[in-house]
Design an enzyme around this catalytic site. Structure first.
Site, short mmCIF file in Angstrom:
data_model
loop_
_atom_site.label_atom_id
_atom_site.label_comp_id
_atom_site.label_asym_id
_atom_site.label_seq_id
_atom_site.Cartn_x
_atom_site.Cartn_y
_atom_site.Cartn_z
N LEU A 13 -72.87 55.15 32.20
CA LEU A 13 -71.90 54.73 31.19
C LEU A 13 -71.49 55.91 30.33
CD1 LEU A 13 -73.16 51.23 30.04
CD2 LEU A 13 -71.96 51.91 32.11
N ASP A 50 -84.95 64.94 23.11
CA ASP A 50 -85.77 63.78 23.45
C ASP A 50 -85.65 62.74 22.34
OD1 ASP A 50 -87.71 61.94 24.15
OD2 ASP A 50 -89.28 63.43 24.52
N LEU A 51 -85.26 61.54 22.70
CA LEU A 51 -85.14 60.46 21.71
C LEU A 51 -86.44 60.22 20.96
CD1 LEU A 51 -83.14 57.87 23.83
CD2 LEU A 51 -82.29 59.03 21.79
N PHE A 70 -76.59 55.43 23.38
CA PHE A 70 -76.63 54.86 24.72
C PHE A 70 -77.86 55.35 25.51
CE2 PHE A 70 -72.56 53.39 23.71
CZ PHE A 70 -72.10 52.53 24.69
N GLY A 71 -78.71 56.14 24.89
CA GLY A 71 -79.87 56.69 25.60
C GLY A 71 -81.02 55.70 25.64
N HIS A 112 -79.73 41.21 27.84
CA HIS A 112 -81.15 40.92 28.04
C HIS A 112 -81.87 40.63 26.73
CE1 HIS A 112 -80.58 41.69 32.21
NE2 HIS A 112 -80.12 42.90 31.96
N TYR A 135 -87.83 45.29 28.18
CA TYR A 135 -86.55 45.99 28.00
C TYR A 135 -85.65 45.21 27.05
CZ TYR A 135 -81.86 47.73 29.18
OH TYR A 135 -80.58 48.24 29.12
N LYS A 139 -84.13 45.73 22.89
CA LYS A 139 -82.79 45.49 22.36
C LYS A 139 -82.86 44.59 21.13
CE LYS A 139 -80.96 47.82 25.75
NZ LYS A 139 -80.41 49.18 25.51
N ARG A 172 -73.12 36.60 40.10
CA ARG A 172 -73.34 36.67 38.65
C ARG A 172 -72.27 37.51 37.97
NH1 ARG A 172 -76.28 40.55 35.56
NH2 ARG A 172 -76.86 39.75 33.48
#
Length: 278
Positions: A13, A50-51, A70-71, A112, A135, A139, A172
């Site tokens: 993305l 690095d995040l 977006f990482g 998700h 995951y 979010k 889907r």
């Protein structure tokens, strides 16, 4: 704008967002953990970071007006593997953005975060969290983090609950499809809307079969143009009857709703790596 930071710039993305973002600011700083991301656009620089490192995130974000976050690890995995990039990484981005004076964070959230809702329930942007995986839980954590930083510290954020930004090659996706052109428009509106506060919007195209309701986010001005129905005849002809008792078919999260915690959800999906090349 003078400076925008894009995390996850080496991802699929990110590859489509770099060019349009570079045209919205004087300086685009793209960042990821890859050694490089190849040819850069005019006004773009690359910083390997690095995040999970507060020091590195603070250095990259210094002077930015907005951060496009977006990482992440973009699949289900054991919690311990997700903890650094997906949980601590989000905290580092928000804290660094706050301390360095950024105005807004735009976050790549996901369906998700609400993936265990049945697909025959058309959910809006205000339903309670119902994650399908560790995951998805990350979010939820980051959406709540964003709300808290807005309410306690005045840092705006827009959380893009992306459904399926990938080629339509399964049933889907007829409802969940987000085209790359609509992704770009969605991000542009999240950036250029004058005031957002804390906001949630679903990242989905104008699909006839869309299972989500974006009416409470209309103020962002996002008006998707593409529709997965153009792929319906071919996709349905190649699809066997689905089991309505299988959470992978029945729930918004698709295969992520049916895998055991810690196991890959992408392994059950045919996602084509068609990242943009320059």
């Amino acid at each position: 704008m003078k400076k925008i930071v894009l995390t996850g710039a080496a991802g699929r993305l990110g590859s489509y967002l770099r060019e349009p973002l570079s045209k919205m600011c004087d300086e685009l700083v793209s960042t990821d953990i890859a050694d490089d991301i190849g040819t850069l656009y005019p006004g773009e620089t690359y910083a390997k970071a690095d995040l999970a490192s507060m020091e590195q995130m603070s250095e990259v974000i210094q002077g930015a007006e907005m951060v496009l976050h977006f990482g992440a690890i973009v699949d289900e995995a054991p919690f311990e593997e997700l903890l650094g990039p997906n949980y601590i990484g989000s905290y580092n981005v928000w804290e660094a953005a706050y301390k360095t004076g950024a105005r807004r964070v735009v976050y790549a959230s996901s369906i998700h975060s609400v993936g265990m809702y049945p697909k025959n329930e058309c959910i809006d942007t205000e339903v309670p969290h119902r994650p399908d995986t560790f995951y998805g839980l990350a979010k939820c954590f980051t959406e709540d983090l964003g709300r808290m930083y807005w309410e306690k510290r005045g840092l705006e954020s827009v959380h893009l609950r992306i459904l399926s930004c990938a080629q339509v090659n399964n049933a889907r996706a007829l409802g969940s499809y987000l085209s790359y052109n609509d992704l770009i428009q969605l991000v542009q509106r999240a950036v250029d809307t004058p005031v957002t506060g804390f906001s949630v919007v679903y990242g989905v195209s104008n699909n006839d079969r869309s299972p989500v309701d974006n009416s409470k986010a209309r103020f962002l001005g996002y008006r998707p143009q593409d529709n997965a129905e153009e792929f319906a005849e071919k996709v349905l002809a190649e699809t066997d009857p689905l089991d309505p008792q299988d959470p992978g078919h029945m729930c918004h999260g698709g295969p992520f709703a049916s895998v055991d915690l810690g196991n890959s959800g992408l392994a059950g999906m045919n996602v084509v790596d068609d990242r943009k090349k320059i």
